[in-house]
Enzyme design. Sequence first.
Site, PDB file in Angstrom:
ATOM      1  N   ALA A  44       0.818  -1.218   0.000  1.00  0.00           N
ATOM      2  CA  ALA A  44       0.000   0.000   0.000  1.00  0.00           C
ATOM      3  C   ALA A  44       0.851   1.268   0.000  1.00  0.00           C
ATOM      4  CB  ALA A  44      -0.945   0.000   1.200  1.00  0.00           C
ATOM      5  N   THR A  45       2.043   1.208   0.605  1.00  0.00           N
ATOM      6  CA  THR A  45       2.916   2.396   0.600  1.00  0.00           C
ATOM      7  C   THR A  45       3.306   2.758  -0.828  1.00  0.00           C
ATOM      8  OG1 THR A  45       3.765   2.062   2.837  1.00  0.00           O
ATOM      9  CG2 THR A  45       5.177   3.287   1.324  1.00  0.00           C
ATOM     10  N   ASN A  47      -6.001   3.682  10.335  1.00  0.00           N
ATOM     11  CA  ASN A  47      -5.232   2.562  10.883  1.00  0.00           C
ATOM     12  C   ASN A  47      -5.091   2.618  12.401  1.00  0.00           C
ATOM     13  OD1 ASN A  47      -3.680   4.836   9.750  1.00  0.00           O
ATOM     14  ND2 ASN A  47      -1.950   3.896  10.804  1.00  0.00           N
ATOM     15  N   HIS A  87      -0.898  -7.771   3.149  1.00  0.00           N
ATOM     16  CA  HIS A  87      -0.655  -8.300   4.505  1.00  0.00           C
ATOM     17  C   HIS A  87      -1.639  -7.794   5.549  1.00  0.00           C
ATOM     18  CE1 HIS A  87       1.398  -4.989   6.833  1.00  0.00           C
ATOM     19  NE2 HIS A  87       1.463  -4.483   5.613  1.00  0.00           N
ATOM     20  N   THR A 145       9.700  -7.684 -12.708  1.00  0.00           N
ATOM     21  CA  THR A 145       9.165  -9.047 -12.822  1.00  0.00           C
ATOM     22  C   THR A 145       8.105  -9.288 -11.750  1.00  0.00           C
ATOM     23  OG1 THR A 145      11.249  -9.851 -13.713  1.00  0.00           O
ATOM     24  CG2 THR A 145       9.773 -11.504 -12.767  1.00  0.00           C
ATOM     25  N   CYS A 165       4.283   1.771  12.007  1.00  0.00           N
ATOM     26  CA  CYS A 165       5.281   2.525  11.230  1.00  0.00           C
ATOM     27  C   CYS A 165       5.860   3.689  12.012  1.00  0.00           C
ATOM     28  CB  CYS A 165       4.650   3.045   9.944  1.00  0.00           C
ATOM     29  SG  CYS A 165       3.786   1.753   9.053  1.00  0.00           S
TER      30      CYS A 165
END
Length: 404
Positions: free
Chosen positions: A75-76, A155, A205, A243, A328
Amino acid sequence: MKLPIYLDYAATTPVDPRVAEKMMQCLTMDGIFGNPASRSHRYGWQAEEAVDIARNQVAELINADPREIVFTSGATESDNLAIKGVAHFYHKKGKHIITSKTEHKAVLDTCRQLEREGYEVTYLQPEPSGLIPVSMIEAAMREDTILVSIMQVNNEIGVIQDIDAIGELCRSRKIIFHVDAAQSAGKLPIDVQTTKVDLMSISGHKMYGPKGIGALYVSRKPRIRLEAAMHGGGHERGMRSGTLATHQIVGMGEAAAIAKADMEVDNERIRRLRDKLWNGINHIEETYINGDVEKRACGSLNVSFNFVEGESLMMALKDLAVSSGSACTSASLEPSYVLRALGLNDEMAHSSIRFSIGRFTTDEEIDHAIETIKESIGNLREMSPLWEMFKDGIDLDSVQWAHH
């Protein structure tokens, strides 16, 4: 019962065993290990098919077209790609962005970077409930506003913003609308066909998928253009070269499919456990819930225990894996910027704990948590001279403290 009890599902979730099993099939020589971009042999074709299936699963979670899903590292990165991508592509149209003071750092720090590049950002102050009224966003809009970025679920406090109404407003003013849905995708029903969202960040996650994988929904109708941040082989329709990590993408796809199928049942269970936890501790004196009580994600509970220092409380709650803010920013001893934005003073912000409940939380764990919290708060307050003064009826706000 395994100790410490994990009550930090908003920081990350364990990978669901069904997801891990699917991922294992994409790693070794006898699995689907090929490069999805290899068009000349079966190994590549199989990997490409596995990625296509996962892309469909993620798209179905939010009712998008699979061609609107761009895989990222999380998401960052999705937040960075969305905000910088729009700002750089549409800079001739304007250089004004609107966001809120309670966004995740991935949005706030990206906006700070754009300010250094000459963009102007308006940071909205939410109401004490944590909610941002649509009228406040409308009042901040200007002729040169090109983007509004508002998260769906916070969050730290779990409040749910009205992205339907914000989306309607942005669409009527022809302003691009980005939503950080890291905490809501897989937990709340999302339908991008009815909600007028142009860009949406999703994390693997946070919904029982692996770390290091996320997605960005990029609307095709109306078509949103982005300037790429990662250049190379032109993967992901040129928006994100590199990739494709087949095993992680397959994991995220499976996690999305399970989340969609089990959402109602999961949410009912989680809401019941959260209410049980709150009902078990809300009679403790000077205990307050942070954020709107009604418009809140079912697994989230952010509580301030007045006259108790948050870090000492976390150490006392050694049997509980909880946090005092977002993972974070938990390394800093600063009080939560989200709670400060709601108008809490430093003391109340410092005395807050975030409990977040998830798929694998049990009744037994909640019972144990309630007893542990009650005991720890009692012990810490017994040692607190401030608590003693408060109980003696002294108004602590009027006390003149001597400086040493």
